[in-house]
Design an enzyme around this catalytic site. Structure first.
Site, PDB file in Angstrom:
ATOM      1  N   VAL A  56     120.422  66.050  33.364  1.00 41.26           N
ATOM      2  CA  VAL A  56     119.177  66.431  32.696  1.00 41.26           C
ATOM      3  C   VAL A  56     119.368  66.813  31.229  1.00 41.26           C
ATOM      4  O   VAL A  56     118.398  66.852  30.479  1.00 41.26           O
ATOM      5  CB  VAL A  56     118.503  67.587  33.462  1.00 41.26           C
ATOM      6  CG1 VAL A  56     119.254  68.906  33.227  1.00 41.26           C
ATOM      7  CG2 VAL A  56     117.034  67.728  33.096  1.00 41.26           C
ATOM      8  N   TYR A  57     120.585  67.063  30.799  1.00 39.12           N
ATOM      9  CA  TYR A  57     120.796  67.463  29.407  1.00 39.12           C
ATOM     10  C   TYR A  57     120.423  66.304  28.486  1.00 39.12           C
ATOM     11  O   TYR A  57     121.084  65.262  28.469  1.00 39.12           O
ATOM     12  CB  TYR A  57     122.240  67.882  29.157  1.00 39.12           C
ATOM     13  CG  TYR A  57     122.685  69.129  29.880  1.00 39.12           C
ATOM     14  CD1 TYR A  57     121.760  70.011  30.446  1.00 39.12           C
ATOM     15  CD2 TYR A  57     124.031  69.439  30.005  1.00 39.12           C
ATOM     16  CE1 TYR A  57     122.171  71.158  31.113  1.00 39.12           C
ATOM     17  CE2 TYR A  57     124.456  70.588  30.663  1.00 39.12           C
ATOM     18  CZ  TYR A  57     123.515  71.435  31.216  1.00 39.12           C
ATOM     19  OH  TYR A  57     123.944  72.568  31.877  1.00 39.12           O
ATOM     20  N   SER A  58     119.357  66.510  27.730  1.00 36.60           N
ATOM     21  CA  SER A  58     118.813  65.473  26.852  1.00 36.60           C
ATOM     22  C   SER A  58     118.586  64.173  27.607  1.00 36.60           C
ATOM     23  O   SER A  58     118.788  63.077  27.070  1.00 36.60           O
ATOM     24  CB  SER A  58     119.723  65.247  25.637  1.00 36.60           C
ATOM     25  OG  SER A  58     119.671  66.361  24.775  1.00 36.60           O
ATOM     26  N   ARG A  59     118.158  64.322  28.881  1.00 34.12           N
ATOM     27  CA  ARG A  59     117.820  63.170  29.723  1.00 34.12           C
ATOM     28  C   ARG A  59     118.923  62.110  29.719  1.00 34.12           C
ATOM     29  O   ARG A  59     118.674  60.920  29.558  1.00 34.12           O
ATOM     30  CB  ARG A  59     116.493  62.551  29.283  1.00 34.12           C
ATOM     31  CG  ARG A  59     115.274  63.410  29.554  1.00 34.12           C
ATOM     32  CD  ARG A  59     115.017  63.558  31.072  1.00 34.12           C
ATOM     33  NE  ARG A  59     113.743  64.221  31.336  1.00 34.12           N
ATOM     34  CZ  ARG A  59     113.605  65.528  31.487  1.00 34.12           C
ATOM     35  NH1 ARG A  59     114.665  66.311  31.394  1.00 34.12           N
ATOM     36  NH2 ARG A  59     112.420  66.059  31.747  1.00 34.12           N
ATOM     37  N   LYS A  85     125.936  67.516  36.937  1.00 33.26           N
ATOM     38  CA  LYS A  85     125.038  68.183  37.882  1.00 33.26           C
ATOM     39  C   LYS A  85     123.861  67.300  38.260  1.00 33.26           C
ATOM     40  O   LYS A  85     123.517  66.361  37.547  1.00 33.26           O
ATOM     41  CB  LYS A  85     124.497  69.489  37.286  1.00 33.26           C
ATOM     42  CG  LYS A  85     125.534  70.416  36.696  1.00 33.26           C
ATOM     43  CD  LYS A  85     124.893  71.681  36.152  1.00 33.26           C
ATOM     44  CE  LYS A  85     125.827  72.419  35.225  1.00 33.26           C
ATOM     45  NZ  LYS A  85     126.005  71.745  33.924  1.00 33.26           N
TER      46      LYS A  85
END
Length: 340
Positions: A56-59, A85
């Site tokens: 999810v970090y910066s998609r 994750k």
């Protein structure tokens, strides 16, 4: 650099883990690939072999940036330990979030592609899923390991009773056990010492705490006014009178030792028995200097006691309740199943 076993596994990791949440274009404090590269290079040159990111970090950009950098810096895959994750939504719509078998199987393949690797060393569930039976999650993660797509399993912020359920149900099912816990833990937030840290110590689970510098507050960033320290995350916490007392004690000890407060705060964390490696999320290469110096400069028992004396208990944070666990647009329409 010092190296320790990752929890009770046989894999060795550096005492510091480089966090990659700042790599990408998610917010005004995140970094472009060009600006991220010097940070990764400095970490590698300093002997850090442990890297943490998330889909999810910066998609997905964070995974892509980290994967390309490690490859271009010629970091041997057998010497690097890569963690990512799954759980938080990657978009709107059904099956784009959570810990269902479907989402886990889709997500691990997507993460491997973005990272440019055949496997990750540590695959972590980002939060507790109130809407998926834990047995489904455990079995899916076990299959990911058996397929060779991940070597170990981990979890991130949740209540201790929830993590205990995952641990003991996996044992009962004969499935792969969770080896690591990535929890919210620092000098200004020590509620994990109530239950989670003792649970992990007893179960042989290693800790890789996130926000070890309280979003920069323990480094004095609230005073200097960095973007991250002035964010809503930090405006809404670390503002109690008791927090200021802890900060005052930190600044006093740092002055006595002739060290920056960030170094002292990380030295304190490294003194905790269950901690494997705090996750250092930095936005400038020089911000790694203090944590790196902390590894070689431990605190005395008296200094640790001085830092801890002013702390006052607070409400548990860093875990999600069922009402906020999954955004409404991706939530199941039926009544959620109670976790078993």
């Amino acid at each position: 650099m010092e190296y320790v076993r990752m929890g009770s596994t046989g894999t060795e990791v550096s005492r510091l883990c480089l966090g990659a949440m700042s790599f990408g274009s998610m917010a005004d404090w995140t970094l472009s690939e060009a600006d991220s590269r010097p940070i990764i290079q400095k970490a590698v040159e300093a002997g850090i072999n442990f890297f943490d990111t998330a889909d999810v970090y910066s998609r997905g950009e964070s995974e892509e940036i980290l994967g390309r950098a490690l490859k271009e810096l010629k970091v041997r895959r057998d010497e690097s330990v890569i963690a990512t994750k799954v759980y938080i939504p990657m978009g709107r719509g059904p099956n784009r979030a959570g810990l269902s078998r479907k989402h886990i199987m889709q997500s691990i393949d997507a993460s491997l592609m973005r990272l440019g690797v055949d496997y990750v060393d540590l695959y972590q569930i980002h939060r507790f899923d109130y809407f998926t039976p834990i047995e489904e999650t455990i079995e899916a993660l076990h299959d990911v390991v058996k397929a060779g797509k991940a070597l170990y399993l981990g979890a991130s912020s949740m209540y201790a009773y929830q993590f205990s359920k995952y641990l003991h149900r996996a044992d009962e099912m004969g499935c792969t056990r969770f080896s690591m816990m990535q929890n919210h833990y620092n000098l200004l937030y020590r509620e994990e010492e109530r239950e989670m840290n003792p649970l992990c110590l007893d179960e042989g689970v290693g800790l890789i705490p996130w926000s070890p510098l309280a979003g920069g507050v323990l480094a004095g960033s609230r005073i200097t006014g960095t973007t991250r320290a002035k964010s809503s995350w930090n405006r809404d916490r670390y503002n109690r009178p008791a927090d200021q007392n802890v900060l005052d004690a930190l600044m006093k000890l740092a002055e006595q030792r002739g060290e920056p407060p960030a170094q002292v705060a990380i030295s304190w964390m490294l003194s905790k028995p269950a901690v494997t490696a705090p996750i250092m999320g930095v936005t400038k290469p020089h911000q790694l200097d203090d944590p790196l110096n902390a590894v070689a400069n431990p605190l005395s028992a008296e200094e640790i006691a001085l830092l801890e004396a002013s702390y006052e208990a607070q409400a548990v944070i860093g875990a999600l309740g069922p009402e906020t666990a999954v955004p409404r647009e991706v939530r199941a329409s039926s009544i959620p199943r109670s976790p078993k």
